[in-house]
Design an enzyme around this catalytic site. Structure first.
Site, short mmCIF file in Angstrom:
data_model
loop_
_atom_site.label_atom_id
_atom_site.label_comp_id
_atom_site.label_asym_id
_atom_site.label_seq_id
_atom_site.Cartn_x
_atom_site.Cartn_y
_atom_site.Cartn_z
N TYR A 1 -0.11 -5.72 32.36
CA TYR A 1 0.06 -6.47 31.03
C TYR A 1 -1.35 -7.06 30.75
O TYR A 1 -2.20 -7.26 31.46
CB TYR A 1 1.11 -7.56 31.03
CG TYR A 1 2.38 -7.04 31.05
CD1 TYR A 1 3.24 -7.36 29.93
CD2 TYR A 1 3.07 -6.66 32.05
CE1 TYR A 1 4.58 -6.91 29.90
CE2 TYR A 1 4.52 -6.04 32.06
CZ TYR A 1 5.01 -6.33 31.02
OH TYR A 1 6.51 -5.79 31.33
N GLU A 2 -1.89 -7.42 29.56
CA GLU A 2 -3.20 -7.44 29.14
C GLU A 2 -3.51 -9.07 29.60
O GLU A 2 -4.71 -9.32 29.32
CB GLU A 2 -3.50 -7.34 27.46
CG GLU A 2 -2.44 -8.39 26.89
CD GLU A 2 -2.53 -7.81 25.48
OE1 GLU A 2 -2.92 -6.76 24.81
OE2 GLU A 2 -2.24 -8.81 24.29
#
Lengths: 276, 258
Positions: free
Chosen positions: B59-60
């Protein structure tokens, strides 16, 4: 040594009208209390910087504090749109909002360049997108070694960066952990910094994966318990998802927003503000 | 205007459930997947609980190898950090992990998608300065679309969202056709799979135009055409999606309730 101050004093000393202000927090540790103090002190003409402007930036924009927003994703995470942000962009209410729009990779690298004391950063980004056409802080550069075409973005060096962290000691050494986003880079790229913390303690106990900002790299530290609410502070409290949902209806209309502003920001002057 | 005419439930499952399950099936065990929030996150977490237990979720917000016990509410949900192999800074996610091409699949959603798989999450309307609708913006998507090995998109299909040409190219798909990615020097293959509530679209190998290659159970070609803003072509090898298995449905529902 960083000065330990009250939240009101920290904002009063460090955030001035017309400043470029970065308030970072990537879902975690968002400096909400500090943002609302900026509204309370009625700052104007701010250039707000943030990768992910969410509720607290919606509040600052709706309150008329901002003239410009530099960002890469503006929304209410997990809920939907930011209605005050949309109203400002689409209808110039309460004041026109200029925008400078990037991608996350571009913004992250702009902070890295700022923290590194470099004029710009280089990345393999934006290629083929319409962003460079509308954002004049995205340029093409040719690699002097390989000839590859890359994107260049200028350093971000905010007048002041504001972040929230778990703890500080009495000298102002700041300790944070969990999702640390781009907060370290935001502080190190700024001319001045305000770090709000859950608590000021005598001694910092080491924590796995921690980031320490030494006292000499921070201007002011202010104790603001639950200062990240409705976002979360790992080890202290969970994200208040209901607040994010409720914000959608509060922020949707100008009058419900103004009522909220009057009742929750301007009349709550005690430290135990009821919006917490 | 939404032209989706699929009934809310076909048999014992909804069109949305079929979409999430079809999207989950597209992921393979052991792949490294850069996950967008919403439908992509639901699909990726479902895949990890069914056929792909070793799927690596990235996930960013800075989590590598998250194994959340419930669906995260946002890309920065605390459960993603608590269950990750590593928690890293955001510059590191983009510079060290995404940019060099270490991620196999980017899993994205979007507001508008065009016939060449270009994605718009910026503005609706012709005038950027005076948009009809201001959308959230780029986030991590432009570089995810450029640098991952390939890109899967999961989106509900309607004439409003599936358009001939996007109003704004936030994330580059296949540009205006075959060869555009190579000309720009983009490293990944771009969108190879578009999973909707009606079926699956894939780029034509000759032209890179998205064509209908798979229909979900109970959906007819005409319905998909009516929900598409360009003259949708149908692949010669058009197939039918296998209906959800009991395990897939039960796992998806448990995930949504957890």
């Amino acid at each position: 040594m960083a000065d330990i101050v009250s939240l009101a004093e920290g904002v009063g000393r460090l955030v001035h009208d017309g400043d470029t202000v970065a308030m970072e927090g990537f879902t975690h540790l968002i400096p909400h209390a500090a943002g609302q103090e900026i509204i309370r002190q009625r700052r104007r003409d701010l250039t707000l910087v943030r990768m992910t402007p969410d509720i607290v930036y919606d509040q600052l924009i709706g309150a008329g504090c901002a003239k410009k927003l530099i960002f890469s994703w503006g929304g209410n995470p997990g809920v939907g749109s930011l209605h005050r942000f949309r109203d400002a962009v689409q209808n110039a209410w309460p004041v026109p909002l200029e925008i400078e729009e990037h991608s996350h990779a571009g913004m992250a690298n702009r902070y890295v360049a700022g923290a590194s004391g470099l004029p710009f950063a280089v990345l393999r980004g934006y290629r083929g997108t319409d962003l460079p056409e509308h954002t004049d802080t995205i340029k093409q550069i040719t690699c002097p070694f390989t000839g590859e075409q890359l994107a260049a973005v200028p350093a971000l060096n905010p007048d002041v960066s504001v972040i929230h962290a778990q703890r500080a000691d009495r000298s102002g050494n700041v300790q944070m952990w969990g999702l640390v986003g781009v907060q370290k880079e935001a502080v190190l790229s700024a001319k001045r910094s305000l770090v709000t913390v859950e608590e000021v303690v005598d001694d910092l106990e080491p924590v796995a994966g921690q980031v320490i900002l030494p006292h000499w790299a921070v201007t002011c530290v202010a104790e603001a318990p639950r200062g990240a609410h409705p976002s979360y502070a790992q080890g202290y409290y969970e994200r208040d998802n209901a607040y994010y949902e409720e914000w959608d209806s509060i922020g949707r209309k100008r009058d419900s927003f103004e009522t909220w502003l009057r009742e929750k920001v301007f009349t709550e002057v005690s430290e135990e503000a009821s919006f917490r | 205007m939404t032209a989706t005419t699929v009934p809310e439930t076909s048999g014992t499952y909804t069109a949305d459930e079929m979409m999430s399950i079809a999207a989950a099936r597209a992921l393979s065990d052991g792949q490294r997947c850069f996950v967008g929030i919403g439908l992509p996150s639901t699909a990726a977490n479902l895949a990890r609980r069914t056929h792909a237990p070793d799927l690596v979720l990235i996930y960013e917000s800075g989590t590598l190898g998250s194994k959340p016990g419930r669906l995260p509410a946002s890309i920065g949900d605390g459960i993603l950090a608590e269950t990750a192999d590593a928690v890293i800074s955001v510059p590191e996610v983009f510079n060290y992990w995404l940019q060099p091409g270490r991620i196999d699949v980017g899993f994205l959603g979007g507001a508008q998608l065009d016939k060449f798989g270009n994605i718009n999450t910026t503005v609706i309307g012709d005038d950027y300065a005076d948009p009809k609708v201001r959308l959230p913006g780029a986030g991590g998507a432009p570089e995810i679309a450029a640098s991952c090995g390939e890109v899967f998109v999961v989106m509900r299909q309607s004439t409003r969202s599936f358009v001939d040409k996007v109003d704004f190219v936030t994330s580059f798909g296949h540009g205006s056709g075959k060869g555009d990615r190579e000309r720009l020097g983009l490293r990944g293959a771009g969108p190879t799979l578009i999973i909707t509530d009606l079926g699956v679209l894939r780029p034509d190998p000759e032209t890179s135009e998205l064509v209908l290659s798979q229909l979900h159970p109970g959906v007819e070609i005409e319905q998909v055409r009516e929900a598409t803003g360009w003259a949708l072509r149908v692949s010669d090898g058009l197939s039918r999606t296998e209906p959800p298995s009991e395990t897939e449905l039960a796992t998806l529902r448990a995930l949504k309730e957890a």
